[in-house]
Scaffold this motif. Sequence first.
Motif, mmCIF file in Angstrom:
data_model
loop_
_atom_site.group_PDB
_atom_site.id
_atom_site.type_symbol
_atom_site.label_atom_id
_atom_site.label_comp_id
_atom_site.label_asym_id
_atom_site.label_seq_id
_atom_site.Cartn_x
_atom_site.Cartn_y
_atom_site.Cartn_z
ATOM 1 N N GLN A 155 89.851 59.881 109.472
ATOM 2 C CA GLN A 155 90.908 59.778 110.654
ATOM 3 C C GLN A 155 90.279 58.532 111.237
ATOM 4 N N HIS A 163 86.732 68.244 105.417
ATOM 5 C CA HIS A 163 87.568 68.140 106.361
ATOM 6 C C HIS A 163 88.846 67.236 105.867
ATOM 7 N N TYR A 167 94.292 74.672 120.047
ATOM 8 C CA TYR A 167 94.891 73.798 120.680
ATOM 9 C C TYR A 167 96.223 74.465 121.445
ATOM 10 N N TRP A 215 103.242 71.382 121.310
ATOM 11 C CA TRP A 215 102.182 72.515 121.270
ATOM 12 C C TRP A 215 102.231 73.001 122.433
ATOM 13 N N GLU A 263 87.130 72.023 118.279
ATOM 14 C CA GLU A 263 88.073 71.028 118.483
ATOM 15 C C GLU A 263 88.903 71.720 119.579
ATOM 16 N N TRP A 281 88.380 67.444 120.726
ATOM 17 C CA TRP A 281 88.828 66.658 119.447
ATOM 18 C C TRP A 281 88.966 65.133 119.858
ATOM 19 N N SER A 312 96.080 60.687 113.824
ATOM 20 C CA SER A 312 96.505 62.063 113.449
ATOM 21 C C SER A 312 96.574 62.491 112.311
ATOM 22 N N ALA A 313 96.109 63.832 112.138
ATOM 23 C CA ALA A 313 96.072 64.234 110.733
ATOM 24 C C ALA A 313 97.616 64.904 110.461
ATOM 25 N N THR A 314 98.183 65.561 111.367
ATOM 26 C CA THR A 314 99.783 66.158 111.036
ATOM 27 C C THR A 314 100.513 64.893 111.040
ATOM 28 N N THR A 315 100.360 63.945 111.715
ATOM 29 C CA THR A 315 101.391 62.809 111.651
ATOM 30 C C THR A 315 101.094 61.728 110.952
ATOM 31 N N TYR A 352 94.068 61.384 121.577
ATOM 32 C CA TYR A 352 93.295 62.263 122.173
ATOM 33 C C TYR A 352 92.147 61.961 122.984
HETATM 34 C C1 BGP Z 1 93.288 69.844 113.477
HETATM 35 C C2 BGP Z 1 92.354 68.889 112.672
HETATM 36 C C3 BGP Z 1 91.834 67.564 113.030
HETATM 37 C C4 BGP Z 1 93.046 67.004 114.161
HETATM 38 C C5 BGP Z 1 93.557 68.106 114.858
HETATM 39 C C6 BGP Z 1 94.904 67.493 115.827
HETATM 40 O O1 BGP Z 1 93.948 70.784 112.867
HETATM 41 O O2 BGP Z 1 91.266 69.621 112.127
HETATM 42 O O3 BGP Z 1 91.719 67.071 111.862
HETATM 43 O O4 BGP Z 1 93.807 66.051 113.591
HETATM 44 O O5 BGP Z 1 94.097 69.179 114.189
HETATM 45 O O6 BGP Z 1 96.105 67.365 115.082
HETATM 46 P P1 BGP Z 1 96.761 65.890 115.126
HETATM 47 O O7 BGP Z 1 95.885 64.870 114.648
HETATM 48 O O8 BGP Z 1 97.736 66.223 113.982
HETATM 49 O O9 BGP Z 1 97.420 66.168 116.296
#
Ligand code: BGP
Length: 472
Positions: free
Chosen positions: A17, A129, A314, A347, A373, A421, A428-431, A438
């Motif tokens: 990331q 990761h 989160y 969230w 995180e 985090w 971003s990991a999920t998007t 952050y």
């Molecule tokens: C966690 C992951 C991170 C990070 C975080 C926030 O699940 O370990 O890598 O990305 O989520 O998620 P995002 O970046 O999608 O907001």
Amino acid sequence: MKWNQNFLWGGSIAAHQCEGAWNEAGKGIAIMDLVTQGTYEVPREICQTIEAGKSYPSHEGIHFYHTYKEDIALFAEMGFKALRISIDWSRIYPQGDEAEPNQAGIAFYQNVVAELRKHQIEPIVTLYHFEMPIHLVRAYGSWTNRQVIDFYLKFCETMFTALKGSVRYWATFNEMNHIDPQTEASDIFTYIIAGLKYSELADKKQTLATIGYNMTLASVKAVKLGHEIDPSNQFGCVFGLTPSYPVNCNPTNVMNAFQENDHEFYQIDAMCHGKFPAYKLHQYAEQGIHLTITDEDVQAFAEGKIDFIGLNYYSSSVAHYEGDDESEETLFGGVQNPYLEQSKWGWAIDPIGLRYLLNYVYRRYQLPIIITENGLGAVDEVAENGEINDDYRIEYIEKHIEQIKKAVTEDHVECFGYLTWGPIDLVSATTGEMKKRYGFIYVDKHDDGTGTLARKKKKSFYWYQQVIQEKH
Ligand code: BGP
């Protein structure tokens, strides 16, 4: 009980990331190199999709591979006592199955760790990761194949040896608990964790159970190996936990909530109790899922217990309940909680959920916990005068710290650190996007590929610096 003076204040980042340099210095292609904005797929040939005009923010990341010294200096300026990083497997073994590692990859992480030590920042290193070489997915079937455990252990051994004496805290995996054969999974989680799309799996439940088992086995074997190589090593595994609340006090709904929570815990049970839990095997048997557990596996579980638990937190969620077919699904499952505000990405913001979780996990396992995180993903605006006034982020983190303090000082939970985090903006990991930020440090980079990559301190930078100064 007092707030511990040696508490590890800091932050947490992941290689894929922030590093960028996705094809430099001998690095191979990892599963996250194939994620782009909003799509989780494994293109046949990466070049084809680039030609199709998609931008991959993670390929450049925030350039950390080249700017780590300057970025670590900024973390040190904030007063960080710890930084969690991850090692990109595909930098060390580009394909995953080579006989010899890539020395340039090893040297990079040795340099990063040395830089952290120079600033008295404790490195906390995650070995997985979401950075598996894509070759292991395509040629071996990812974690469905036991051979991948051996490749992972070889990678671990290389890093335990290369960083011996300079890294004390290791996490074997990040968030393997999202591999959950009990519920419908999303492509997002199965892709980022194992490089596979849930919707395309033939025998879904069996495949997820096998992946979850093999990853758990890989973790316990890595812990044993790491303890042998250096007995002063401390091992944890990082779990991303989202407590599920019952929608009301109808006992059926309370039970649903219990079961939704419970699905996430079988791997922690295995790693803390030294055996794969029998209740899980019974559940699998009833569903026609079969796992092959050898005598050698049984011994590995007994010998590879973790020393601490890493918690990513989160949000909380509301569990599914009878008759909720009409409700809109959230990333974390059921309906939105009407008592909580949400982030722009839906969230739920729930600081008390963190105190609840810390208590629950500590009482269940009685192992030290580190929050690996926590943070708020938001769209930050740079004002005309150049300032970034992220009061919403300050408020979010402040309220979570208050609850950690209560958990530590009033509930006697043994929590030894808090890592936010993305202390610096990253992908971003999920998007797969840059606009979900952050950081305490702003990075001038945008999803269309523009931006100078310059760093800028946000208001929260000075605030967190103050927090660490006062609390430490
Ligand atoms: C966690 C992951 C991170 C990070 C975080 C926030 O699940 O370990 O890598 O990305 O989520 O998620 P995002 O970046 O999608 O907001």
